[in-house]
Design an enzyme around this catalytic site. Structure first.
Site, PDB file in Angstrom:
ATOM      1  N   LYS A  54       0.841  -1.080   0.069  1.00  0.00           N
ATOM      2  CA  LYS A  54       0.068  -0.015   0.062  1.00  0.00           C
ATOM      3  C   LYS A  54       0.934   1.260   0.130  1.00  0.00           C
ATOM      4  CE  LYS A  54      -3.745  -2.612   2.389  1.00  0.00           C
ATOM      5  NZ  LYS A  54      -4.307  -3.075   3.619  1.00  0.00           N
ATOM      6  N   GLN A  98      -4.422  -1.582   9.732  1.00  0.00           N
ATOM      7  CA  GLN A  98      -4.077  -2.911   8.875  1.00  0.00           C
ATOM      8  C   GLN A  98      -4.700  -4.202   9.799  1.00  0.00           C
ATOM      9  OE1 GLN A  98      -2.780  -3.602   5.901  1.00  0.00           O
ATOM     10  NE2 GLN A  98      -3.400  -5.627   6.294  1.00  0.00           N
ATOM     11  N   ASP A 121     -10.696   2.648   4.258  1.00  0.00           N
ATOM     12  CA  ASP A 121     -10.998   1.212   4.201  1.00  0.00           C
ATOM     13  C   ASP A 121     -12.458   1.038   4.024  1.00  0.00           C
ATOM     14  OD1 ASP A 121      -8.678  -0.380   3.960  1.00  0.00           O
ATOM     15  OD2 ASP A 121      -8.502  -0.270   6.154  1.00  0.00           O
TER      16      ASP A 121
HETATM   17  C1  BQF Z   1      -1.685  -9.944  -5.858  1.00  0.00           C
HETATM   18  C2  BQF Z   1      -5.505  -9.226   2.869  1.00  0.00           C
HETATM   19  C3  BQF Z   1      -6.259 -11.497   3.699  1.00  0.00           C
HETATM   20  C4  BQF Z   1      -6.160 -10.759   5.264  1.00  0.00           C
HETATM   21  C5  BQF Z   1      -5.667  -9.450   5.289  1.00  0.00           C
HETATM   22  C6  BQF Z   1      -1.619  -7.799  -4.531  1.00  0.00           C
HETATM   23  C7  BQF Z   1      -2.411  -7.699  -2.274  1.00  0.00           C
HETATM   24  C8  BQF Z   1      -2.473  -9.037  -2.299  1.00  0.00           C
HETATM   25  C9  BQF Z   1      -2.519  -9.883  -3.531  1.00  0.00           C
HETATM   26  C10 BQF Z   1      -2.744  -6.781  -1.122  1.00  0.00           C
HETATM   27  C11 BQF Z   1      -5.109  -8.325   1.510  1.00  0.00           C
HETATM   28  C12 BQF Z   1      -5.087  -8.980   0.250  1.00  0.00           C
HETATM   29  C13 BQF Z   1      -4.746  -6.886   1.800  1.00  0.00           C
HETATM   30  C14 BQF Z   1      -1.925  -9.082  -4.530  1.00  0.00           C
HETATM   31  C15 BQF Z   1      -4.474  -6.105   0.789  1.00  0.00           C
HETATM   32  C16 BQF Z   1      -5.114  -7.668  -0.692  1.00  0.00           C
HETATM   33  O1  BQF Z   1      -0.921  -9.675  -6.525  1.00  0.00           O
HETATM   34  O2  BQF Z   1      -2.321 -10.990  -5.926  1.00  0.00           O
HETATM   35  C17 BQF Z   1      -1.917  -7.080  -3.613  1.00  0.00           C
HETATM   36  O3  BQF Z   1      -1.936  -6.070  -0.706  1.00  0.00           O
HETATM   37  N1  BQF Z   1      -3.985  -6.880  -0.267  1.00  0.00           N
HETATM   38  C18 BQF Z   1      -4.820  -6.828   3.188  1.00  0.00           C
HETATM   39  O4  BQF Z   1      -4.308  -5.141   3.477  1.00  0.00           O
HETATM   40  O5  BQF Z   1      -5.142  -7.512   4.187  1.00  0.00           O
HETATM   41  C19 BQF Z   1      -5.317  -8.755   4.175  1.00  0.00           C
HETATM   42  C20 BQF Z   1      -5.968 -10.518   2.602  1.00  0.00           C
END
Ligand code: BQF
Length: 298
Positions: A54, A98, A121
């Site tokens: 992010k 987060q 968010d």
């Molecule tokens: C990609 C998330 C589960 C629990 C908490 C790019 C992200 C993920 C995958 C990413 C996620 C999932 C995020 C890919 C943020 C998505 O290339 O496939 C980016 O950064 N995400 C999160 O902040 O918390 C989570 C999944």
């Protein structure tokens, strides 16, 4: 890429490029750059990766960011006090907490402390409530990103059967709201399935559009879907794989090989929904800076 695979990385790149231009225009008109404040609690490696993704996106589009880290021993009181400082700070437009939080911190209790005008968010009850009644709001980033993918790939939702599997506050529940509502929204006949659903296949087999956000590797197989379905796989599961350099590989909630044989469109993992989630966070942060959702009273 195969013809039926949705390239989320590419679409996210296009959106980030547009946001970059919008940020430059905003700053060119004499405004300070938007700023995102990230809060990271504990030392979960996945959470650190997500915050890193992010803040990297922030840099790419010209949004400033700062990350504070707290030990997983932080109390609810202390965390709320830190959040209130960010609420009061006029130099901060968006606050990113987060998730997941360590067990003793209840997410809803902490999220309610975030000023809803900085809730990029889209998890605050004010924003979820506004979504549910069709008012302008910060929309949860993953479902909002999925609607953007539908737009880019000309997936029509109006009047079609949309089935959402997984009813989390982060993805499934807001996704079902967005798909089902009539105004500026999906206009789909929407089914929300969850862990108490009996005979999941009875529902998934009816889906024109299937969105799976459960966190259960290969839950959905080819026999559970109909020919031509559009499948959005939100799951990110780490499976141990000694042959890969990280020691694991990522798989979704769908058995990709069997489901992709029947799907007209399907998102891969990684490179599907994930990059869209990050792009929509940038969009929300710019909206927060511009006070587009909640105009300040003069
Ligand atoms: C990609 C998330 C589960 C629990 C908490 C790019 C992200 C993920 C995958 C990413 C996620 C999932 C995020 C890919 C943020 C998505 O290339 O496939 C980016 O950064 N995400 C999160 O902040 O918390 C989570 C999944």
């Amino acid at each position: 890429m195969a013809r039926n695979i949705i390239d989320g990385k590419k679409v996210a790149g296009i959106i980030l490029q547009q946001i970059h231009e919008d940020v430059q225009e905003w700053v060119g008109r004499g405004n300070r750059p938007p700023k995102l404040q990230a809060i990271l609690i504990g030392d979960d490696p996945a959470s650190r990766t997500y915050v890193g993704a992010k803040t990297k996106a922030c840099r790419e589009v010209g949004i400033e960011s700062d990350t504070v880290s707290f030990p997983d021993t932080i109390s609810v009181r202390e965390l709320k006090e830190e959040i209130r400082k960010f609420n009061r700070d006029d130099g901060i437009d968006g606050i990113l907490l987060q998730l997941p939080l360590p067990g003793h911190l209840h997410p809803s209790q902490v999220i309610e402390t975030i000023d809803h005008r900085k809730d990029v968010d889209g998890f605050h009850p004010m924003n979820v409530g506004r979504l549910a009644v069709g008012q302008p709001t910060f929309r949860s980033c993953t479902p909002a990103g999925i609607l953007e993918l539908f737009r880019y790939y000309s997936v029509m939702t109006k009047g079609r059967n949309a089935v959402v599997v997984g009813a989390s506050n982060i993805v499934g529940s807001p996704m079902a709201i967005m798909l089902s509502r009539e105004n500026n929204s999906g206009k789909a006949t929407t089914t929300l399935c969850h862990k108490y659903t009996r005979d999941l296949t009875q529902h998934t087999i009816q889906a024109d559009i299937l969105i799976v956000a459960v966190g259960s590797p290969k839950l959905i197989t080819g026999q559970m879907v109909k020919e031509g379905v559009v499948v959005i796989d939100v799951g990110i599961n780490r499976l141990t794989d000694v042959t890969s350099k990280k020691g694991y590989r990522l798989v979704g909630d769908c058995d990709f090989d069997s489901v992709s044989e029947k799907a007209s469109l399907i998102t891969p993992v990684p490179g599907g929904v994930g990059p869209m989630t990050v792009a929509m966070l940038m969009k929300n942060t710019l909206l927060a800076a511009k006070k587009s959702i909640y105009p300040s009273k003069e």
